[in-house]
Design a protein around this motif. Structure first.
Motif, PDB file in Angstrom:
ATOM      1  N   ILE A  27      12.035   3.957  17.852  1.00 44.62           N
ATOM      2  CA  ILE A  27      11.248   4.431  16.723  1.00 44.62           C
ATOM      3  C   ILE A  27      11.343   3.385  15.611  1.00 44.62           C
ATOM      4  CG2 ILE A  27      10.964   6.233  14.991  1.00 44.62           C
ATOM      5  CD1 ILE A  27      12.132   8.204  17.020  1.00 44.62           C
ATOM      6  N   PRO A  28      10.221   2.791  15.228  1.00 42.17           N
ATOM      7  CA  PRO A  28      10.244   1.772  14.174  1.00 42.17           C
ATOM      8  C   PRO A  28      10.731   2.341  12.833  1.00 42.17           C
ATOM      9  CG  PRO A  28       8.115   1.798  15.305  1.00 42.17           C
ATOM     10  CD  PRO A  28       8.878   2.993  15.774  1.00 42.17           C
ATOM     11  N   ASP A  29      11.397   1.504  12.050  1.00 40.74           N
ATOM     12  CA  ASP A  29      11.885   1.924  10.735  1.00 40.74           C
ATOM     13  C   ASP A  29      10.761   2.422   9.843  1.00 40.74           C
ATOM     14  OD1 ASP A  29      14.495   1.361  11.421  1.00 40.74           O
ATOM     15  OD2 ASP A  29      14.484  -0.642  10.529  1.00 40.74           O
ATOM     16  N   LYS A  30       9.590   1.780   9.925  1.00 40.69           N
ATOM     17  CA  LYS A  30       8.441   2.199   9.105  1.00 40.69           C
ATOM     18  C   LYS A  30       8.013   3.625   9.448  1.00 40.69           C
ATOM     19  CE  LYS A  30       6.992  -1.332   6.492  1.00 40.69           C
ATOM     20  NZ  LYS A  30       6.457  -1.272   5.149  1.00 40.69           N
ATOM     21  N   LEU A  31       8.084   3.991  10.713  1.00 32.69           N
ATOM     22  CA  LEU A  31       7.741   5.353  11.123  1.00 32.69           C
ATOM     23  C   LEU A  31       8.756   6.341  10.541  1.00 32.69           C
ATOM     24  CD1 LEU A  31       6.161   7.488  12.656  1.00 32.69           C
ATOM     25  CD2 LEU A  31       7.339   6.791  14.731  1.00 32.69           C
ATOM     26  N   LEU A  32      10.022   5.986  10.583  1.00 30.79           N
ATOM     27  CA  LEU A  32      11.040   6.844   9.974  1.00 30.79           C
ATOM     28  C   LEU A  32      10.783   7.013   8.483  1.00 30.79           C
ATOM     29  CD1 LEU A  32      14.214   5.484  11.795  1.00 30.79           C
ATOM     30  CD2 LEU A  32      12.965   7.599  12.288  1.00 30.79           C
ATOM     31  N   GLU A  33      10.333   5.940   7.828  1.00 27.73           N
ATOM     32  CA  GLU A  33      10.009   6.013   6.406  1.00 27.73           C
ATOM     33  C   GLU A  33       8.819   6.943   6.155  1.00 27.73           C
ATOM     34  OE1 GLU A  33       9.007   2.995   2.697  1.00 27.73           O
ATOM     35  OE2 GLU A  33       9.632   2.149   4.617  1.00 27.73           O
ATOM     36  N   VAL A  34       7.808   6.867   7.019  1.00 31.24           N
ATOM     37  CA  VAL A  34       6.625   7.732   6.895  1.00 31.24           C
ATOM     38  C   VAL A  34       7.030   9.203   6.945  1.00 31.24           C
ATOM     39  CG1 VAL A  34       4.570   8.521   8.155  1.00 31.24           C
ATOM     40  CG2 VAL A  34       4.909   6.089   7.724  1.00 31.24           C
ATOM     41  N   LEU A  35       7.972   9.546   7.802  1.00 32.36           N
ATOM     42  CA  LEU A  35       8.386  10.941   7.956  1.00 32.36           C
ATOM     43  C   LEU A  35       9.042  11.507   6.703  1.00 32.36           C
ATOM     44  CD1 LEU A  35       9.701  10.876  11.623  1.00 32.36           C
ATOM     45  CD2 LEU A  35       7.541  11.820  10.785  1.00 32.36           C
ATOM     46  N   LYS A  36       9.412  10.648   5.759  1.00 34.75           N
ATOM     47  CA  LYS A  36      10.013  11.096   4.501  1.00 34.75           C
ATOM     48  C   LYS A  36       8.964  11.443   3.444  1.00 34.75           C
ATOM     49  CE  LYS A  36      14.062   8.204   5.257  1.00 34.75           C
ATOM     50  NZ  LYS A  36      14.777   7.005   4.793  1.00 34.75           N
ATOM     51  N   THR A  74      -0.852  11.316  16.041  1.00 34.88           N
ATOM     52  CA  THR A  74      -1.078  10.369  14.956  1.00 34.88           C
ATOM     53  C   THR A  74      -0.423  10.923  13.700  1.00 34.88           C
ATOM     54  OG1 THR A  74      -3.202  11.329  14.295  1.00 34.88           O
ATOM     55  CG2 THR A  74      -3.264   9.528  15.895  1.00 34.88           C
ATOM     56  N   LEU A  75       0.088  10.005  12.893  1.00 39.15           N
ATOM     57  CA  LEU A  75       0.666  10.379  11.613  1.00 39.15           C
ATOM     58  C   LEU A  75       0.663   9.170  10.702  1.00 39.15           C
ATOM     59  CD1 LEU A  75       3.899   9.279  11.488  1.00 39.15           C
ATOM     60  CD2 LEU A  75       4.022  10.986  13.272  1.00 39.15           C
ATOM     61  N   GLY A  76       0.797   9.414   9.424  1.00 42.94           N
ATOM     62  CA  GLY A  76       0.797   8.310   8.475  1.00 42.94           C
ATOM     63  C   GLY A  76       1.117   8.777   7.083  1.00 42.94           C
ATOM     64  N   SER A  77       1.103   7.819   6.174  1.00 41.05           N
ATOM     65  CA  SER A  77       1.329   8.112   4.763  1.00 41.05           C
ATOM     66  C   SER A  77       0.677   7.038   3.914  1.00 41.05           C
ATOM     67  CB  SER A  77       2.827   8.157   4.449  1.00 41.05           C
ATOM     68  OG  SER A  77       3.031   8.292   3.059  1.00 41.05           O
ATOM     69  N   SER A  78       0.076   7.451   2.822  1.00 38.54           N
ATOM     70  CA  SER A  78      -0.503   6.502   1.870  1.00 38.54           C
ATOM     71  C   SER A  78       0.573   5.894   0.979  1.00 38.54           C
ATOM     72  CB  SER A  78      -1.559   7.196   1.006  1.00 38.54           C
ATOM     73  OG  SER A  78      -0.946   8.217   0.226  1.00 38.54           O
ATOM     74  N   LYS A  79       1.781   6.420   1.047  1.00 35.69           N
ATOM     75  CA  LYS A  79       2.856   5.976   0.170  1.00 35.69           C
ATOM     76  C   LYS A  79       3.747   4.893   0.783  1.00 35.69           C
ATOM     77  CE  LYS A  79       3.046  10.218  -2.514  1.00 35.69           C
ATOM     78  NZ  LYS A  79       1.769  10.702  -2.122  1.00 35.69           N
ATOM     79  N   VAL A  80       3.483   4.525   2.036  1.00 35.16           N
ATOM     80  CA  VAL A  80       4.272   3.492   2.706  1.00 35.16           C
ATOM     81  C   VAL A  80       3.356   2.305   2.980  1.00 35.16           C
ATOM     82  CG1 VAL A  80       5.661   2.944   4.759  1.00 35.16           C
ATOM     83  CG2 VAL A  80       5.755   5.250   3.759  1.00 35.16           C
ATOM     84  N   ALA A  81       3.827   1.116   2.680  1.00 38.81           N
ATOM     85  CA  ALA A  81       3.013  -0.083   2.870  1.00 38.81           C
ATOM     86  C   ALA A  81       2.758  -0.345   4.345  1.00 38.81           C
ATOM     87  CB  ALA A  81       3.704  -1.292   2.241  1.00 38.81           C
ATOM     88  N   GLY A  82       1.498  -0.677   4.645  1.00 38.84           N
ATOM     89  CA  GLY A  82       1.113  -1.023   6.007  1.00 38.84           C
ATOM     90  C   GLY A  82       0.812  -2.497   6.126  1.00 38.84           C
ATOM     91  N   ASN A  83       0.013  -2.855   7.114  1.00 37.24           N
ATOM     92  CA  ASN A  83      -0.334  -4.258   7.355  1.00 37.24           C
ATOM     93  C   ASN A  83      -1.242  -4.848   6.279  1.00 37.24           C
ATOM     94  OD1 ASN A  83       1.118  -4.416   9.751  1.00 37.24           O
ATOM     95  ND2 ASN A  83      -0.605  -3.716  10.981  1.00 37.24           N
ATOM     96  N   LEU A  84      -2.084  -4.015   5.680  1.00 39.02           N
ATOM     97  CA  LEU A  84      -3.089  -4.516   4.745  1.00 39.02           C
ATOM     98  C   LEU A  84      -2.930  -3.962   3.335  1.00 39.02           C
ATOM     99  CD1 LEU A  84      -6.098  -4.162   7.200  1.00 39.02           C
ATOM    100  CD2 LEU A  84      -4.792  -6.234   6.683  1.00 39.02           C
TER     101      LEU A  84
END
Length: 123
Positions: A2-11, A67-77
């Protein structure tokens, strides 16, 4: 796995979409990022209140797309990140994985346990 960014999204707040395929065709159900727990062995544990069609579909074909995501975590762009998870799932109504979920979500009738096959960052 599980990528760290995904763990961050879950918060953070966000919607989780779970897609299944059953005898009657595809079905999608939603839950919240904050409801998802990670087991010690890296599976996703998700509370199920209703999700009766999801349960029937998983009994027929246990492959899931999430699928899941967050607008509060930085992505690729820039701001916002999303993930596509492919895996297999089953419903659990007894045992430690159910107890973890039931202790946090009294309304849960089951735990959807997802074994992750792949995680792809989509944003």
């Amino acid at each position: 796995m599980i990528p760290d960014k995904l763990l961050e999204v879950l918060k953070h707040d966000g919607v989780v979409a779970i897609a299944t395929l059953g005898e009657e065709g595809p079905h999608m159900v939603n839950t919240w990022n904050s409801y998802v727990r990670i087991s010690e062995d890296g599976r996703l544990l998700i509370p199920a209140g209703y999700m009766h069609r999801t349960e029937a579909n998983i009994a027929f074909n246990n492959n899931v797309l999430i699928t899941l995501g967050s607008s509060k975590v930085a992505g690729n762009l820039g701001p916002g990140i999303g993930f596509l998870i492919k895996g297999t799932a089953h419903f659990i109504t007894t045992g430690p994985d159910f107890d973890v979920i039931k202790a946090k979500f009294a309304w849960a009738r089951a735990t959807v346990a997802v074994t992750i096959e792949t995680v792809t960052q989509t944003l």
